[in-house]
Motif scaffolding. Structure first.
Motif, PDB file in Angstrom:
ATOM      1  N   ARG A  56       0.807  -1.215   0.000  1.00  0.00           N
ATOM      2  CA  ARG A  56       0.000   0.000   0.000  1.00  0.00           C
ATOM      3  C   ARG A  56       0.842   1.267   0.000  1.00  0.00           C
ATOM      4  NH1 ARG A  56      -3.567  -3.402  -1.539  1.00  0.00           N
ATOM      5  NH2 ARG A  56      -5.497  -3.662  -0.340  1.00  0.00           N
ATOM      6  N   SER A 214       0.120  -1.353   4.704  1.00  0.00           N
ATOM      7  CA  SER A 214       0.308  -2.774   4.387  1.00  0.00           C
ATOM      8  C   SER A 214       0.349  -3.601   5.660  1.00  0.00           C
ATOM      9  CB  SER A 214       1.593  -2.987   3.586  1.00  0.00           C
ATOM     10  OG  SER A 214       1.645  -2.179   2.440  1.00  0.00           O
ATOM     11  N   GLY A 241      -8.598  -0.093   0.735  1.00  0.00           N
ATOM     12  CA  GLY A 241      -7.508   0.860   0.876  1.00  0.00           C
ATOM     13  C   GLY A 241      -8.055   2.207   1.292  1.00  0.00           C
TER      14      GLY A 241
END
Length: 436
Positions: A56, A214, A241
């Protein structure tokens, strides 16, 4: 429309004193850790692989695969490093996450470290955000006091120490190998690879480096199962996300949603473009990603969809600009940032970003000719792909994409003898050859 949101990491942001251990544990916090300690480390890695979690922090590399690269037959210590040096212009997801929900990061660090057999972990936080550093340090201290960290965690025989490290405030330290240099006490500059960090990272030992989001996503994967996580998102971009909307929207902020949501949906959730205006251009992943326009409102915001449109999902830092914004001035301001933040290690970036600013500044002032646009693009071609890290690539991205979509606006500056925007009205006004 709000059904499109999937609050997981942000679910407790509105809870009173959400950042404290009692608040976190009252909502099931550290339950995933106890579950993970009863699993084999390889089983945790496999679960993260099967979930489809991708990094991410911008690159989108499969997280479980990165963990599996750690050579377990290497006798040296293994390290986990969390990259919390969030400094990409427009990116603002990790800092509020660490402020509101630091324990989900700490729990993720413990589970991830256990999976890769690391007994030491580092959380590298940008030095300017002192309030965030203190918040995470307090969460780590609470975790030690509760027995979630330290020796023989919950009787499992597993030991882990976590260090919260304050960076020295350099954008380049967001690049993982420059971050390692900073952790080791040296000037933050990227390393030549190979060797890669998985083989020779921190202190020349096997190291995993992951973004805050993440690692913070790991506890929910262990708690609910990899199929639950993989049920969200798109075929190749799984899960949820945090999308950060800033700029010319009615209600900017953080929106946690499945990957694959569109900008049109997110703008609706944010109350639309500010009243009386319309979208002109936007960045999908911060200023280092090629900008897009209103014709891309309906592309899925996942790694493949945005890549297919010629940009990168990056950190999902969605900067929204309406028609009052001069794209040339925006590109110049971004380029000035990259020139300032270049570490100077390699010539294409050190010298190239300086020259980009010189040419862009003259174009913004209306000095030169259309040939300077070709010179600018030629400079970009000579910089991209020729540096130690991706800073130079990020520096040229907004320039190349802005010329691609708004070449006429660059020409209008030259025709008008300066910026064709009326400073008083903050909009374009009609002049010979200018946009209206």
């Amino acid at each position: 429309m709000t059904d499109t949101l999937t609050p997981v990491l942000t679910d407790n942001w509105d809870v009173e004193r959400a950042w404290t251990l009692p608040s976190y544990e009252s909502r099931g916090g550290y339950g995933a850790l106890k579950k993970a300690l009863g699993m084999a480390p390889d089983s945790i890695i496999e679960a993260v692989k099967e979930s489809g979690l991708r990094g991410r922090g911008g690159a989108g590399f499969p997280t479980g695969m990165k963990w599996s690269f750690i050579p377990q037959d290497n006798p040296k210590p293994k390290y986990l490093v969390v990259n919390a040096d969030e400094s990409e212009p427009g990116t603002c997801k990790d800092i509020p996450l660490m402020m509101a929900n630091p324990h989900v990061l700490v729990e993720g660090v413990i589970i991830s470290s256990f999976a890769i057999r690391a007994n030491k972990a580092f959380i590298y936080i940008r030095g300017e955000v002192l309030h965030v550093i203190r918040r995470v340090q307090a969460a780590v201290a609470e975790a030690y006091a509760a027995g979630h960290l330290g020796q023989d965690i919950h009787g499992s025989g597993y030991d882990l120490d976590v260090v919260v490290h304050a960076g020295a405030g350099a954008y380049i330290c967001g690049e993982e190998t420059a971050l390692l240099e900073g952790l080791e006490g040296r000037r933050g500059q990227p390393r030549l690879r190979p060797p890669f960090p998985a083989v020779a990272g921190l202190y020349a030992s096997p190291t995993v480096i992951n973004n805050v989001e993440s690692i913070a996503s790991v506890p929910s994967i262990i708690e609910h199962g990899h199929r639950w996580f993989a049920s969200m998102g798109t075929e190749k971009s799984k899960g949820f996300g945090i999308f950060s909307l800033s700029g010319h929207v009615a209600n900017p902020g953080q929106f946690e949603a499945p990957l694959g949501i569109t900008l049109r949906e997110l703008i609706d959730l944010a109350g639309g473009i500010r009243e009386g205006h319309q979208l002109k251009f936007w960045t999908p992943g911060g200023s280092s990603t090629p900008l897009l326009t209103d014709e891309h409102l309906d592309i899925p915001l996942d790694f493949e969809g945005v890549g297919g449109a010629g940009s990168m999902l990056g950190t999902r830092a969605l900067q929204i600009f309406d028609e009052t914004t001069c794209v040339v001035r925006a590109a110049l301001r971004w380029t000035e940032f990259y020139k300032h933040e270049s570490c100077g290690k390699c010539t294409p970036c050190r010298e190239g970003t300086w020259w980009l600013v010189q040419v862009l500044a003259k174009l913004e002032q209306g000095v030169g000719s259309e040939e300077d646009l070709e010179l600018l693009l030629d400079q970009c071609d000579n910089i991209a792909g020729r540096s130690f890290c991706a800073l130079a690539d990020g520096a040229v991205a907004p320039i190349q994409s802005s010329i691609k979509y708004f070449r006429d606006e660059y020409v209008a500056h030259l025709t008008n003898g300066g910026c064709p925007f009326d400073p008083a009205a903050s909009t374009l006004f009609a002049t010979s050859g200018a946009l209206v």
